[in-house]
Each structure stands twice: as C-alpha cells, then as structure tokens.
Write a protein that holds these residues in place. Structure first.
Motif, mmCIF file in Angstrom:
data_model
loop_
_atom_site.group_PDB
_atom_site.id
_atom_site.type_symbol
_atom_site.label_atom_id
_atom_site.label_comp_id
_atom_site.label_asym_id
_atom_site.label_seq_id
_atom_site.Cartn_x
_atom_site.Cartn_y
_atom_site.Cartn_z
ATOM 1 N N VAL A 149 -0.078 25.618 -0.237
ATOM 2 C CA VAL A 149 -0.756 25.050 -1.414
ATOM 3 C C VAL A 149 -0.150 25.632 -2.692
ATOM 4 O O VAL A 149 0.071 24.916 -3.679
ATOM 5 C CB VAL A 149 -2.288 25.284 -1.341
ATOM 6 C CG1 VAL A 149 -2.969 24.888 -2.640
ATOM 7 C CG2 VAL A 149 -2.890 24.516 -0.160
ATOM 8 N N THR A 150 0.161 26.926 -2.654
ATOM 9 C CA THR A 150 0.790 27.555 -3.825
ATOM 10 C C THR A 150 2.157 26.919 -4.096
ATOM 11 O O THR A 150 2.476 26.565 -5.237
ATOM 12 C CB THR A 150 0.952 29.074 -3.600
ATOM 13 O OG1 THR A 150 -0.328 29.621 -3.285
ATOM 14 C CG2 THR A 150 1.505 29.774 -4.831
ATOM 15 N N ALA A 151 2.956 26.747 -3.044
ATOM 16 C CA ALA A 151 4.289 26.158 -3.217
ATOM 17 C C ALA A 151 4.177 24.729 -3.762
ATOM 18 O O ALA A 151 4.961 24.314 -4.623
ATOM 19 C CB ALA A 151 5.041 26.170 -1.890
ATOM 20 N N LEU A 152 3.190 23.984 -3.278
ATOM 21 C CA LEU A 152 2.999 22.622 -3.770
ATOM 22 C C LEU A 152 2.552 22.616 -5.233
ATOM 23 O O LEU A 152 2.912 21.723 -6.002
ATOM 24 C CB LEU A 152 1.979 21.886 -2.899
ATOM 25 C CG LEU A 152 2.541 21.412 -1.555
ATOM 26 C CD1 LEU A 152 1.424 21.203 -0.540
ATOM 27 C CD2 LEU A 152 3.348 20.119 -1.728
ATOM 28 N N THR A 153 1.761 23.621 -5.596
ATOM 29 C CA THR A 153 1.328 23.737 -6.988
ATOM 30 C C THR A 153 2.552 23.970 -7.869
ATOM 31 O O THR A 153 2.718 23.330 -8.916
ATOM 32 C CB THR A 153 0.334 24.918 -7.142
ATOM 33 O OG1 THR A 153 -0.706 24.760 -6.177
ATOM 34 C CG2 THR A 153 -0.262 24.968 -8.533
ATOM 35 N N LEU A 154 3.425 24.873 -7.416
ATOM 36 C CA LEU A 154 4.649 25.145 -8.175
ATOM 37 C C LEU A 154 5.500 23.880 -8.270
ATOM 38 O O LEU A 154 6.049 23.560 -9.323
ATOM 39 C CB LEU A 154 5.467 26.261 -7.509
ATOM 40 C CG LEU A 154 4.781 27.624 -7.372
ATOM 41 C CD1 LEU A 154 5.712 28.625 -6.702
ATOM 42 C CD2 LEU A 154 4.346 28.145 -8.738
ATOM 43 N N MET A 155 5.577 23.153 -7.161
ATOM 44 C CA MET A 155 6.393 21.943 -7.148
ATOM 45 C C MET A 155 5.796 20.887 -8.096
ATOM 46 O O MET A 155 6.535 20.219 -8.822
ATOM 47 C CB MET A 155 6.490 21.404 -5.726
ATOM 48 C CG MET A 155 7.856 20.871 -5.402
ATOM 49 S SD MET A 155 7.929 20.253 -3.731
ATOM 50 C CE MET A 155 9.033 21.425 -2.982
#
Ligand code: M6R
Length: 366
Positions: A166-172
């Motif tokens: 979820v964090t990586a998707l937020t960054l993306m």
C-alpha cells in the motif's frame, strides 16, 4: 529468530513501522514535495501518455491493488481497473500499448500473476511490478518496478507485505500525479509530510494490542464475522476478513458498508460480530448510520475509530482508536488493529497462525 515473539506473524506485525520506513527511504522528500522512484524513472515520459492502468494480483496483493485504485484515481486522475490475475488471464482482455499494467506480488512467484503479465506483455502494454522478494521471477519479467523492501515475510498470512504494498502504491500514485501535473507542489508537501509520520502512528496503533486481545477473547468462539468499510477502507475490510478466515478458520466476509442493506444485513443477529472501519473522514456520518442499522438488529459492533471520536463510542460494544491522519493514509493505520484481532483470535482457538492449514506462502500452481 522470532525476535522474542511467539509467532512470526506477530513479529511481522510489529515490524511495520520499520518496514514502511524502509519502503519510503530515499524515495520521498517531504520538505520539497518530491517523490523519486528510481525503478520506474525510465518510464516517466510513458506515464504522461497512458490512458489507463490495470492492476493484476491475487489475495492480499489484490486488496492492496484496490487501495491503489482509490489513490491513483484520486491523485493521478488515471482510470484504474483492478483484476484478479486468475480471471484476467483466462479472458480475452482488451489491452493496448497505451495501458500500464501494475502487477503486485509479495513473493514475485505467483503463477496466475505471472501468466497475466505475459499476456499483457504480448499485447504491448508496459508492465510495472510491485514485489517484495528481490530477484524473484516477477521482477525479472516486468519492464520496471518498485520493490516494497518489507524484508522477508515468513508468516503465511501477509501483514507487513500488505502495508508495504500500500505504501509503494501510494508513492506510485503521487509519482504519477507529479509527472502528469495533477497535484500541486504544495499538496505534495502536505501529503508527503503526513505519509512520513505514518510509521510513528503505526507505533501508536500497536499500543491497542492488550485491548484487542481482550476483545478477541470475547469473540473467539464466533462462527461468522462481518467486516465493513467505505471508500479506501472497503479493501481494508476485505483484507481484515481474509486474515480472520485464513488463520482462525472463522467464516468472515468483507463488504462495502453501504452494500449491507442489499443482502448481508439478513445475517445479523446477536451472535454476529461486525467490525466497522469507521474513521473520521468524508463518509463518517454514513458509517454511523450503518452502525445504527446493525445495532437495531442486535449485532455486536467493534469499531475502528479516529482517536477522540465520541459519537461512535456511545454506540459500539468496542471501540479501537487509531491516530488521526489524512484520508489517503487511513488504510495503513486501520489495517493494524485488524491484523492483531485475527492473530489473537487464532491463537486463542489453538490454530497454527504461521502455517494455516491448506495454505502455502507462495502459490506457484495455477
Ligand atoms: O506472493 P503474492 O503476493 O503474489 O501472493 C498472493 C496471495 O497468494 C497472498 O496474498 C495470499 O492471499 C496470502 N496468504 C494472504 O495472506
């Protein structure tokens, strides 16, 4: 090896402040409002011209994808579809060179997700991976990607890998928004500053552990459990339900709270615990009325609320507080109490939480 915890799952739940920090390290500069993702840098121009994003994944990774859909559409304003890899691959999906496919997989070895990638690749789409295991198969067959850096996850039930996804998707989402100019620098500064505080807030959310253990003791003998949430908390509800069924073998379902009246409300009686993600956000009032509907039918409500919420306190059997944060980041915090609840219930039922029956850590069969 379990770092003093009884199970890997608990160790991994407690690692989340660290794993999320690792996922963000070197990628965000809150004071300047900048997101940098080295792994997809070469595709920056491409990102300006895509028409659509298709997310493919299985299980928990698919839930992370649903949170990603919400974030990408909200901030980057690109239409997103989230597909079970196993369904996508057996259709004749409409895909073009203007599509970006994001494959999410903790292990990077899931057979259905790999097959979905190959199919989309043949049709000319650009493929990004979001994986945890460095050097696994999926990172090797994608064009570019972002590692989650959650560290090895041993428990079969995904915990820290989910929040890192979820964090990586937020960054993306912020990265794409930045490239496409759908977000202002000022907003990015504000959001990245909030995101940067999430590890500390998870630390606080974990302090509810003893209270959650008591709640678990009350409901450990339940046969069914419903998880409800709205907006980006709907996938959190799905994930909460999956966690409970995987490790405790209690039948659980996640639903968008507003869908309850279209069917599942018929299930509610005094034996039915209903877990609401009812944090203070744009749909708070609506969730409050959903809670009233459950109460009116004798259901037992366990509500995940924002610190200081007095409205729900007077209505629910149990209230678990999480710290206040921006709406975009609620899934990262609301997931924590649900992981702890499932964990304690499963332990109290004598289940093997790290190795639930019939399940394997990576599903390499079709
Ligand atoms: O390794 P992957 O992320 O591709 O795995 C996908 C699912 O098999 C996985 O998330 C599974 O649902 C977990 N047991 C959930 O806890």
């Amino acid at each position: 090896e379990k770092g003093g915890y009884d199970h890997f799952m608990m160790k991994e739940i407690y690692e989340q402040p660290r794993s999320i920090r690792d996922c963000m390290r070197g990628r965000i500069y809150p004071e300047r409002g900048i997101v940098q993702l080295g792994g997809i840098k070469e595709y920056t121009e491409k990102l300006k011209n895509i028409d659509r994003i298709i997310i493919v994944a299985c299980g928990t990774s698919w839930h992370a994808g649903l949170v990603g859909e919400y974030l990408i559409e909200e901030y980057a304003r690109v239409p997103v579809e989230v597909e079970y890899a196993s369904e996508f691959r057996y259709r004749n999906p409409i895909i073009s060179e203007k599509d970006l496919v994001i494959a999410i997989s903790q292990s990077g070895e899931t057979a259905d997700t790999m097959a979905a990638i190959e199919l989309a690749k043949e049709k000319g789409a650009t493929i990004f991976g979001i994986c945890n295991v460095v050097g696994a198969s999926i990172p090797r067959i994608t064009h570019a990607g972002v590692y989650t850096h959650a560290g090895p996850e041993i428990g079969v039930a995904s915990t820290k890998a989910f929040t890192a996804q979820v964090t990586a998707l937020t960054l993306m989402a912020f990265y794409i928004a930045q490239q496409r100019g759908t977000i202002t620098q000022g907003k990015l500064i504000e959001y990245l500053t909030e995101l940067n505080e999430i590890p500390d807030l998870i630390e606080k959310a974990l302090q509810a552990n003893d209270q959650i253990k008591e709640i678990a003791a009350t409901y450990k003998d339940s046969n069914n459990c419903l998880f409800l949430g709205r907006g980006s908390s709907f996938p959190v509800a799905l994930e909460g339900a999956l966690k409970l069924k995987e490790i405790s073998y209690i039948h659980a379902e996640g639903y968008p709270a507003a869908e309850m009246k279209h069917g599942p409300i018929a299930l509610i009686d005094a034996e039915m615990p209903v877990v609401f993600i009812a944090t203070k956000n744009s749909s708070h009032e609506k969730v409050v009325s959903n809670i009233q509907e459950v109460k009116a039918r004798g259901g037992k409500v366990i509500a995940i609320v924002t610190e200081g919420d007095t409205i729900i306190k007077g209505m629910a059997e149990h209230v678990i507080e999480i710290p206040q944060t921006g709406e975009a980041f609620v899934p990262l915090l609301a997931t924590i109490p649900l992981q702890l609840l499932s964990y304690h219930i499963a332990v109290m039922r004598g289940c093997n939480v790290d190795q639930p029956r019939n399940l394997a850590k990576s599903v390499t069969v079709e």
